[in-house]
Design an enzyme around this catalytic site. Structure first.
Site, PDB file in Angstrom:
ATOM      1  N   GLU A   1      42.273  36.961  37.405  1.00 14.50           N
ATOM      2  CA  GLU A   1      43.238  37.694  36.592  1.00 14.50           C
ATOM      3  C   GLU A   1      43.368  37.171  35.172  1.00 14.50           C
ATOM      4  O   GLU A   1      43.881  37.878  34.290  1.00 14.50           O
ATOM      5  CB  GLU A   1      44.620  37.694  37.274  1.00 14.50           C
ATOM      6  CG  GLU A   1      45.344  36.354  37.323  1.00 14.50           C
ATOM      7  CD  GLU A   1      45.004  35.514  38.537  1.00 14.50           C
ATOM      8  OE1 GLU A   1      45.864  34.734  38.976  1.00 14.50           O
ATOM      9  OE2 GLU A   1      43.873  35.638  39.056  1.00 14.50           O
TER      10      GLU A   1
ATOM     11  N   HIS B   1      40.700  32.068  39.449  1.00  7.98           N
ATOM     12  CA  HIS B   1      41.671  33.107  39.072  1.00  7.98           C
ATOM     13  C   HIS B   1      40.974  34.224  38.286  1.00  7.98           C
ATOM     14  O   HIS B   1      40.732  34.092  37.078  1.00  7.98           O
ATOM     15  CB  HIS B   1      42.783  32.498  38.214  1.00  7.98           C
ATOM     16  CG  HIS B   1      43.743  31.649  38.986  1.00  7.98           C
ATOM     17  ND1 HIS B   1      44.924  32.127  39.495  1.00  7.98           N
ATOM     18  CD2 HIS B   1      43.668  30.346  39.355  1.00  7.98           C
ATOM     19  CE1 HIS B   1      45.552  31.150  40.132  1.00  7.98           C
ATOM     20  NE2 HIS B   1      44.810  30.059  40.068  1.00  7.98           N
TER      21      HIS B   1
ATOM     22  N   CYS C   1      43.220  31.755  44.900  1.00 11.65           N
ATOM     23  CA  CYS C   1      43.634  30.355  44.841  1.00 11.65           C
ATOM     24  C   CYS C   1      44.460  30.004  46.087  1.00 11.65           C
ATOM     25  O   CYS C   1      43.920  29.957  47.189  1.00 11.65           O
ATOM     26  CB  CYS C   1      44.385  30.074  43.547  1.00 11.65           C
ATOM     27  SG  CYS C   1      44.522  28.312  43.165  1.00 11.65           S
TER      28      CYS C   1
END
Length: 521
Positions: free
Chosen positions: A179, A177, A82
């Site tokens: 994660e 993202h 990002c």
């Protein structure tokens, strides 16, 4: 430490530590550090790879954090996520602008099959046979010009450069993202980067962490005595077991009855820790002290800080009774820290303070010992199992440090706490009977400072309202409300209204995190 290491540079994202969590799941050691560390620090850290986190900032603005030069000069793979991708593009000669169309939430990206990071990964295909990945976006800015030698890895209709890579130098950037759990193949993407592209050795496990932590505690504490604030919850229990393994009788656990505990909590803690675990335990009844200090206070942050201050005062008083007490140990874990913006990075924006990190006074005369500070809840549980703690203790639902003080909205009164205790016990009992307790990550009742009209028999009632809350999550950074059966909810509501005099209405909270938090305050 002989483990291969991944360095995560934090630019202030609320989910930075999830990157660390995913990397640890691959059994690779990693650490999160501020994005403005020195070039010498990065060289001395000697990482196998570097990850640049997201941020609330804009990469195209003049005032911005940038990655140290050593990130791009060290010769190791780099992954920008990002803002991390945007700042990589900006620093290496690309261009970032404020987008006219923002992307927040679910998106599908078309991937480049030649990419080492994304090639071959697919959640579905489009009509042309191109691979699509389901990802989670959270950005307004976007890269419109890539640096020299970079190629597009993935794209969306509104973000043509949703991923970029310079395969020769090992530089990768993704606008989404990986994660967060919402990115379906996120774990595989991070595993590819860490294990395949960086070539890190997957030799870090929590069993090793336990032994290393024991050695660090012994070295740090020496012959000093340690006071530990024991709540009976998972975090403080695991911290107690770990520290006790390291220093034995130098540890004294202090359990504070603040009047905001669950039903029969005090008795259960005394039985478990004093009788079964053989720990030195001091029980302090400070309920009147807490209730008096909280009288008339309605603001959540003020309540948390008052509770934190009183906890510390009690710990200081008990420490003064021990001639060699120099340390205050706590079961602080990372979700507490990041939501209080008290992480060592100091980059994240504050969501709410926690009693154990947001309420500590500058006049604290005890040094802090927080061996679980960098761990997530599931990692703490895994560590607890490795330390030999009973599963019933390890897998108990978490309970906030301020206790019922943040589950009673508005002013805290003893009568409210007594009603809430009874209602909460009924909810948990019924969850266990229906075999739902272990299917949800956390469940509790919230007392609302609202009265509603009801009818019981032929009479009118005007009593309090409570809300039931149950969530499912793997990391407590994001969570979904649990789809409890209507029959179960009905039974819980019926029992609470009939058995707890003073409550005549129950609601069920169907909010997810984000945008809500798990606790109401």
């Amino acid at each position: 430490m002989t483990h291969d290491k991944i360095l995560i540079l934090d630019f202030g994202s609320q989910v930075t530590q999830l990157i660390a969590r995913r990397i640890r799941e691959a059994h690779v050691f990693c650490e999160v550090h501020p994005c403005d560390v020195s070039d010498d620090f990065i060289k001395e850290f000697d990482p196998k790879g570097i990850v640049l986190s997201g941020s609330h900032m804009s990469a195209y603005e003049e005032a911005k954090d940038v990655a140290p030069k050593a990130v791009y000069e060290l010769g190791v793979p780099v992954l920008g996520i990002c803002y991390g991708m945007q700042i990589m593009a900006s620093q290496l000669g690309g261009k970032v602008i404020s987008g006219t169309q923002r992307e927040f939430g679910y998106a599908e990206v078309v991937t480049n099959p030649a990419s080492k990071l994304l090639g071959g990964l697919s959640d579905s295909t489009d009509e042309s046979g191109r691979n699509l990945l389901k990802v989670w976006m959270s950005h307004g800015d976007k890269v419109i010009e890539m640096p020299i030698d970079f190629k597009v890895m993935c794209s969306t209709s509104s973000c043509p450069i949703a991923g970029m890579a310079d395969e020769k130098r090992g530089f990768y950037g993704v606008q989404f993202h990986p994660e967060v759990t919402h990115t379906v193949k996120g774990k595989e993407i991070l595993n590819r980067f860490v294990l395949d592209i960086c070539g890190a050795n997957p030799d870090w496990i929590l069993g090793n962490f336990a032994q290393e932590a024991v050695e660090r505690i012994r070295e740090k504490v020496g012959t000093d005595e340690v006071i530990l604030g024991l709540s009976g919850g998972v975090d403080s229990s695991v911290a107690a077991a770990l520290i006790h393994r390291a220093i034995g009788k130098q540890l004294t656990c202090v359990f504070v009855d603040n009047g905001l505990l669950r039903l029969h909590e005090r008795e259960q803690v005394e039985k478990t820790f004093r009788e079964n675990m053989g720990l030195q335990l001091v029980v302090v009844d400070a309920s009147e002290r807490f209730m008096e200090a909280l009288g008339g206070v309605t603001a959540p942050e003020q309540k948390r800080k008052i509770i934190g201050r009183l906890f510390v005062e009690v710990f200081q008083e008990e420490a003064a009774k021990l001639p060699n007490a120099r340390w205050l140990a706590q079961g602080t874990i990372y979700p507490d820290v990041i939501e209080s913006a008290s992480a060592k990075t100091k980059k994240a924006k504050t969501i709410k303070s926690h009693h154990n990190v947001g309420g500590l006074p500058e006049t604290l005369h005890l040094k802090l010992l927080e061996p679980l500070r960098e761990l997530f809840k599931d990692e703490v549980r895994e560590l607890g199992c490795a330390l030999g703690l009973p599963p019933k203790m390890v897998f108990r639902h978490p309970f906030p440090g301020p206790g019922l003080g943040v589950r009673i909205l508005g002013e805290v009164k003893r009568e409210y706490a007594d009603l809430l205790r009874q209602a909460d016990a009924i909810f948990i009992e019924e969850l266990r009977l229906a075999d739902w307790y272990d299917k949800v990550s956390q469940a509790f009742v919230v007392f609302l400072p609202v009265k509603s009209v009801g009818v019981m028999g032929d009479g009118r009632t005007y009593d309090w309202v409570v809300a039931l809350r149950a969530v499912q999550t793997s990391d407590f950074m994001t969570a979904k409300w649990a789809p409890l059966p209507y029959e179960l909810l009905g039974k819980v509501s019926n029992r609470i209204i009939n058995e707890v005099k003073g409550i005549n209405r129950c609601c069920y909270d169907v909010s997810s995190k984000p945008p809500a938090t798990i606790e109401w305050e």
